[in-house]
Design an enzyme around this catalytic site. Structure first.
Site, PDB file in Angstrom:
ATOM      1  N   GLY A 156       0.767  -1.262   0.028  1.00 50.47           N
ATOM      2  CA  GLY A 156       0.051  -0.121   0.063  1.00 50.47           C
ATOM      3  C   GLY A 156       0.629   1.264   0.080  1.00 50.47           C
ATOM      4  O   GLY A 156       2.085   1.439  -0.021  1.00 50.47           O
ATOM      5  N   HIS A 157       0.186   2.351  -0.010  1.00 50.52           N
ATOM      6  CA  HIS A 157       0.743   3.499  -0.104  1.00 50.52           C
ATOM      7  C   HIS A 157       1.606   3.842   1.099  1.00 50.52           C
ATOM      8  O   HIS A 157       1.228   3.649   2.224  1.00 50.52           O
ATOM      9  CB  HIS A 157      -0.075   4.538  -0.656  1.00 50.52           C
ATOM     10  CG  HIS A 157      -1.519   4.878   0.686  1.00 50.52           C
ATOM     11  ND1 HIS A 157      -2.382   5.560   0.153  1.00 50.52           N
ATOM     12  CD2 HIS A 157      -1.686   4.498   1.621  1.00 50.52           C
ATOM     13  CE1 HIS A 157      -3.425   5.492   1.043  1.00 50.52           C
ATOM     14  NE2 HIS A 157      -2.863   4.881   1.904  1.00 50.52           N
ATOM     15  N   ASN A 158       2.908   4.581   0.833  1.00 47.78           N
ATOM     16  CA  ASN A 158       3.483   5.025   2.139  1.00 47.78           C
ATOM     17  C   ASN A 158       4.415   4.139   2.768  1.00 47.78           C
ATOM     18  O   ASN A 158       4.836   4.232   3.702  1.00 47.78           O
ATOM     19  CB  ASN A 158       2.917   5.920   3.098  1.00 47.78           C
ATOM     20  CG  ASN A 158       2.124   7.178   2.123  1.00 47.78           C
ATOM     21  OD1 ASN A 158       2.784   7.752   1.119  1.00 47.78           O
ATOM     22  ND2 ASN A 158       1.221   7.802   3.055  1.00 47.78           N
TER      23      ASN A 158
END
EC number: 2.3.1.191
Length: 349
Positions: A256-258
């Protein structure tokens, strides 16, 4: 099985040269002129093949083994039949992996669709893109505006390299992969169908529905990372998603993001890592594990397959289960469940 037409045997490498290249000791130096051409499992190895063993349990497989040579620990040399040359070293598994790379170099990268180099006429390369020397771009691939591709890199058929993406040198991007909003280091391998840099899953819920949260970060993939087929890595929301140097990610993994993943971490198939999780260096994550967002997994952690990680894990720990807990506690719980099950089955009907 005969040698595969997809990965034909090597022209032949002398055992003494192979031993020198792999820092192994050839027990019988008189066998140094024998040639090895391919790797093989013990039970079906033929003349010209090299194999390896890690334990005495492989002894029975030597009954059908006609290999030219075997790699093993010095303590196992005595179980090898006299017709098979023996190379010994401290880490046979690693030595065999490196032998395979020497004998089958074409299998170490995504397979080319056509046996040709250069830019195929059906590929699209934006005029503003910069390609260094010796770059191969296969049919129907697309390289967007202001992209930069390092020397010696390979872009497979139908792959998409988005605008302003930067690839280092000697990268391999397999057929059908898509890379946008990303910077890649040197010697990165991306397998078929991987999706890198699409927006992350971020929404702000309210009574009338959900508003999409803008995703303006990047994906940073450092040197020597390998990413499996159909794996997806989301770009950051306002920060970056980072995959550390030398990490290996299997097929069908969702990142996922980050998320930030450290150096030399291994992630097996079907793992899902939620946004903003932090994974340390040298971590090993078993298949089909789910990792909650915004938690930290320390350096050197090992997580058993099919685990659910919902909180931080200190460095060096071994965890397993749902929810994940120290491995001894998990195994104890599983043993108790099995004992209760056995008692239930054996009780009165």
């Amino acid at each position: 099985m005969t040698h595969s037409e997809f990965f034909p045997p090597h022209g032949g490498m002398r055992l003494d040269d192979l031993a020198a290249a792999l820092n192994l000791r050839l027990i019988d130096e008189s066998t140094g002129d024998r040639l090895v051409k391919a790797v093989s499992p013990i039970y079906r190895a033929k003349t010209g093949d090299i194999c390896y063993i890690l334990s005495r349990r492989s002894r029975s497989e030597f009954e059908t083994c006609e290999a030219t040579a075997v790699i093993c620990d010095p303590a196992l040399a005595s179980i090898v039949p006299p017709h098979v040359a023996v190379l010994v070293g401290d880490n046979p598994h690693t030595a065999f992996a490196r032998a395979g790379a020497l004998l089958h170099p074409d299998a170490m990268q995504p397979i080319a669709t056509i046996a040709a180099s250069g830019i195929h006429p059906s590929a699209y390369v934006d005029p503003s893109a910069v390609l260094e020397e010796d770059v191969t771009v296969e049919p129907m691939a697309v390289i967007g505006a202001n992209a930069r591709i390092g020397a010696g890199s390979f872009i497979g058929a139908g792959a998409v390299i988005g605008q302003s993406v930067k690839l280092g040198r000697n990268c391999s991007i397999a057929a059908g992969a898509t890379i946008i909003c990303a910077y890649l280091g040197n010697r990165v391998i991306i397998h078929n169908g991987a999706r890198i840099g699409q927006d992350g899953f971020g929404y702000a819920p309210h009574r009338a529905g959900m508003d999409k949260i803008v995703q303006i970060g990047r994906v940073i993939i450092q040197d020597d990372v390998e990413i499996g087929a159909n794996t997806t890595i989301d770009r950051g929301t306002m920060d970056d998603t980072v995959i550390g140097e030398g990490s290996k990610i299997d097929n069908q993994v969702q990142i996922g993001h980050n998320v930030r993943i450290g150096r030399h971490t291994a992630i097996v198939a079907k793992v899902g890592i939620a946004g903003s999780a932090r994974i340390g260096d040298g971590v090993q994550i078993g298949g089909a594990t789910a990792i909650k967002g915004h938690i930290t997994i320390g350096d050197g952690v090992q997580i058993a397959a099919f685990s659910g990680v919902t909180s931080d894990i200190p460095p060096g720990e071994k965890y397993g289960g749902i929810p994940a807990r120290p491995i001894k506690a998990f195994l104890r719980d599983m043993a108790e469940i099995m004992m209760k099950s056995d008692r239930t089955k054996g009780g009165p009907k």
